[in-house]
Design an enzyme around this catalytic site. Sequence first.
Site, PDB file in Angstrom:
ATOM      1  CG  HIS A 183      49.926  18.462  41.506  1.00  0.00           C
ATOM      2  ND1 HIS A 183      50.715  19.341  42.205  1.00  0.00           N
ATOM      3  CD2 HIS A 183      49.860  17.326  42.237  1.00  0.00           C
ATOM      4  CE1 HIS A 183      51.119  18.752  43.323  1.00  0.00           C
ATOM      5  NE2 HIS A 183      50.604  17.527  43.359  1.00  0.00           N
ATOM      6  N   GLY A 224      55.090   9.829  44.544  1.00  0.00           N
ATOM      7  CA  GLY A 224      55.437  11.225  44.777  1.00  0.00           C
ATOM      8  C   GLY A 224      54.442  11.989  45.631  1.00  0.00           C
ATOM      9  CD  GLN A 225      49.000  10.899  48.373  1.00  0.00           C
ATOM     10  OE1 GLN A 225      49.042   9.694  48.153  1.00  0.00           O
ATOM     11  NE2 GLN A 225      47.923  11.506  48.806  1.00  0.00           N
ATOM     12  CG  HIS A 262      47.072  16.966  46.340  1.00  0.00           C
ATOM     13  ND1 HIS A 262      47.372  15.997  47.289  1.00  0.00           N
ATOM     14  CD2 HIS A 262      48.241  17.286  45.762  1.00  0.00           C
ATOM     15  CE1 HIS A 262      48.673  15.763  47.277  1.00  0.00           C
ATOM     16  NE2 HIS A 262      49.225  16.531  46.354  1.00  0.00           N
ATOM     17  CG  ASP A 288      52.302  23.474  44.421  1.00  0.00           C
ATOM     18  OD1 ASP A 288      53.343  23.818  45.010  1.00  0.00           O
ATOM     19  OD2 ASP A 288      51.903  22.299  44.376  1.00  0.00           O
ATOM     20  CG  ASN A 319      52.068  13.126  42.472  1.00  0.00           C
ATOM     21  OD1 ASN A 319      52.289  12.725  41.342  1.00  0.00           O
ATOM     22  ND2 ASN A 319      52.393  14.337  42.877  1.00  0.00           N
TER      23      ASN A 319
END
Length: 113
Positions: free
Chosen positions: A101, A92-93, A99, A30, A86
Amino acid sequence: MSDCIFCKIANKEINSQFIFEDDQVVAFRDMNPQAPQHILIIPKKHFANILEVTDKELAAHILVDVIPEIAKILGVDETGFRLVVNTGKEGGQTVEHLHFHLLGGRSMQWPPG
């Protein structure tokens, strides 16, 4: 999706150093890490979020094969890690491409946010 940044990364149109790649998935660090180990795991096939996933084999592959392999690569398979997906604005996307995390390398707190 031609304007999706994660599609461009998965298709190697945007240079990124993968820590894992197979025919269905890529994983990379990230750009704004929230833990010492913060990896994004994305399917090469575009799904806007987890609610759009229709490919059960791909979902199982990510959960059963890919995530454990990445945890082992990072050395967090024994110490523990957090997996976050998310979904939607209030979830919170920020990128509309499914994806995961994978966060590790430190003790995680609860509640997360």
